[in-house]
Design an enzyme around this catalytic site. Structure first.
Site, PDB file in Angstrom:
ATOM      1  N   HIS A 282       0.865  -1.183   0.000  1.00 58.50           N
ATOM      2  CA  HIS A 282       0.000   0.000   0.000  1.00 58.50           C
ATOM      3  C   HIS A 282       0.895   1.225   0.000  1.00 58.50           C
ATOM      4  O   HIS A 282       1.668   1.450   0.933  1.00 58.50           O
ATOM      5  CB  HIS A 282      -0.921   0.011   1.223  1.00 58.50           C
ATOM      6  CG  HIS A 282      -1.841   1.202   1.253  1.00 58.50           C
ATOM      7  ND1 HIS A 282      -3.087   1.187   0.661  1.00 58.50           N
ATOM      8  CD2 HIS A 282      -1.689   2.449   1.779  1.00 58.50           C
ATOM      9  CE1 HIS A 282      -3.663   2.365   0.831  1.00 58.50           C
ATOM     10  NE2 HIS A 282      -2.830   3.158   1.501  1.00 58.50           N
ATOM     11  N   CYS A 283       0.794   2.032  -1.042  1.00 57.35           N
ATOM     12  CA  CYS A 283       1.660   3.200  -1.208  1.00 57.35           C
ATOM     13  C   CYS A 283       0.925   4.443  -0.716  1.00 57.35           C
ATOM     14  O   CYS A 283      -0.140   4.793  -1.243  1.00 57.35           O
ATOM     15  CB  CYS A 283       2.068   3.362  -2.670  1.00 57.35           C
ATOM     16  SG  CYS A 283       3.154   4.775  -2.962  1.00 57.35           S
ATOM     17  N   VAL A 284       1.510   5.109   0.278  1.00 62.84           N
ATOM     18  CA  VAL A 284       0.872   6.312   0.817  1.00 62.84           C
ATOM     19  C   VAL A 284       1.012   7.489  -0.140  1.00 62.84           C
ATOM     20  O   VAL A 284       0.235   8.454  -0.058  1.00 62.84           O
ATOM     21  CB  VAL A 284       1.482   6.678   2.187  1.00 62.84           C
ATOM     22  CG1 VAL A 284       1.167   5.613   3.217  1.00 62.84           C
ATOM     23  CG2 VAL A 284       2.996   6.892   2.082  1.00 62.84           C
TER      24      VAL A 284
END
Length: 429
Positions: A282-284
């Site tokens: 999950h890429c912020v």
């Protein structure tokens, strides 16, 4: 006698909202002008702060929820909610960079504090498992503000040609296009039609027995690889290995939250709240998962960003520090703080260098993982369980489960998200 039909009581229709009205988190109609009214939690927090008493964590959460719910702007058919996490970068970034340009020591303090504050906020939101637009806002606003400073302070000095400016502008546009593509659906899994709700063995097999055509052949599912020196024939058929392996493995493939059977390499994201095919992480920075359908766009966005950023840094240093090499000008540029324009440009260069170094590390890790055909989630799982082969102090992790060689791994990555034609299991060697 005919039975008398009862008339249905018509529910009163809700009146349309005006531009300043909205439905709050309690389901009641509220008004933007009343945003400072009935703030019991905020009053309690101020009272405890004035009396030097500690503030309870649940009170802080209620205050934050109230502020985020009431922070709205007037809009057609009701006031729109503004995500409070997008505001700090818009306000703090220009102020801090301009303060850092006043003096060399201020620049060191500010540019050292910014990454630490970003990491602190990342771990805070990561621990709470909640989505945030802070990093997406920071990234987009950083791009826009760096480009604005370049146009206002660097281009007017006359050392940047029209072709160079056009090339930099084109790179910025391509970054935005790649980011837009990377933010789209990463490969969310849809819930197969099954009435069973508990993850028992018979119920886990339900999607395969009742609707094998539905769960069979998820688009882009990894269909080959070696596990314990044998080919995954079930992956070649495009289905999860449920009902064919041990009950423990069947329960591992079952997602109790999404109520579906996950195919190979899929995982449930606790932040997005949904399962993703071939989930990497999950890429912020894009506020979304990186999965099967957007992994290529994510790598493309990183590569274009690195090239454009390095090019912009070189153009700026060649303008404010003439007749010096890029590396020398980065660390030794006499007279750069003599005027405000060059000082601000030099500060923005160092800010861009810090961001570029962080993105280059992410890009390097991604290239290594693709070369070994592992996802970041599989790497972290292997490190926790102390499995797989680790090289260069854990920088390279080879699980050996899907690794088919450098060229085949990259060929498989280049075809992610495309519907592949599955070959019979007997033809796979």
């Amino acid at each position: 006698m005919k039975p008398v039909k009862k008339k249905k009581t018509e529910e009163p229709e809700l009146e349309p909202l005006c531009c300043c009205e909205y439905i709050d988190r309690n389901g009641e109609k509220n008004h933007v002008a009343a945003c400072l009214c009935d703030c019991q939690d905020l009053d309690e927090g101020c009272d405890r702060w004035l009396t030097c008493k500690s503030l309870r964590p649940e009170t802080c959460e209620r205050i934050t929820d109230t502020i985020s719910d009431r922070l709205r702007i007037p809009w057609l058919r009701g006031a729109k909610k503004v995500n409070i996490s997008i505001l700090p970068p818009l306000v703090l970034l220009p102020v801090l960079l301009r303060v850092a340009s006043w003096h060399f020591l201020l620049g060191v303090v500010v540019l050292t504090s910014l990454p630490m504050l970003a990491l602190w906020y990342y771990y805070l939101t990561h621990r709470r498992k909640e989505q945030t637009l802070f990093f997406l806002s920071l990234g987009l606003f950083s791009l826009g503000y760096m480009y604005y400073v370049f146009l206002q302070e660097v281009v007017p000095q006359g050392h940047v040609g029209p072709a160079q400016l056009a090339l930099l502008t084109c790179g910025l546009f391509l970054i935005l296009v790649a980011l837009y593509r990377a933010k789209k659906n990463p490969g969310y899994l849809s819930n197969p039609a099954c009435n069973d709700k508990s993850p028992s063995n018979s119920q886990i097999e339900c999607p395969i027995k009742k609707g094998q055509e539905k769960t069979k052949g998820f688009p882009g599912t990894d269909t080959s690889g070696s596990l314990n020196n044998r080919t995954l024939k079930d992956d070649a058929k495009g289905s999860s290995r449920v009902g064919l392996d041990s009950p423990a493995k069947s329960k591992e493939d079952w997602c109790a939250k999404c109520q579906l059977v996950r195919p190979a390499r899929a995982w449930h994201c606790r932040i997005c709240g949904i399962c993703v095919r071939r989930m990497d992480h999950h890429c912020v920075w894009i506020n979304s998962c990186v999965g099967e359908s957007n992994h290529q766009a994510f790598i493309l966005a990183l590569s274009i960003f690195l090239l454009t950023s390095v090019y912009g840094i070189s153009l700026t240093l060649n303008t404010i520090c003439r007749d010096r090499s890029l590396f020398t000008a980065l660390f030794y540029c006499p007279g750069v703080y003599a005027n405000y324009s060059s000082a601000l440009s030099f500060t923005c260069v160092w800010y861009s260098v810090i961001i570029t170094a962080g993105m280059a590390y992410i890009f390097l890790i991604q290239l290594i993982n693709i070369s070994y055909n592992v996802t970041e989630r599989e790497v972290q799982q292997a490190l926790r369980q102390k499995t797989g082969r680790r090289l260069l102090c854990g920088l390279i992790v080879d699980t050996g489960q899907y690794n088919r060689g450098f060229l085949r791994n990259w060929l498989q990555f280049s075809t992610l998200g495309t519907r592949t034609v599955h070959t019979p299991a007997e033809d796979i060697v």
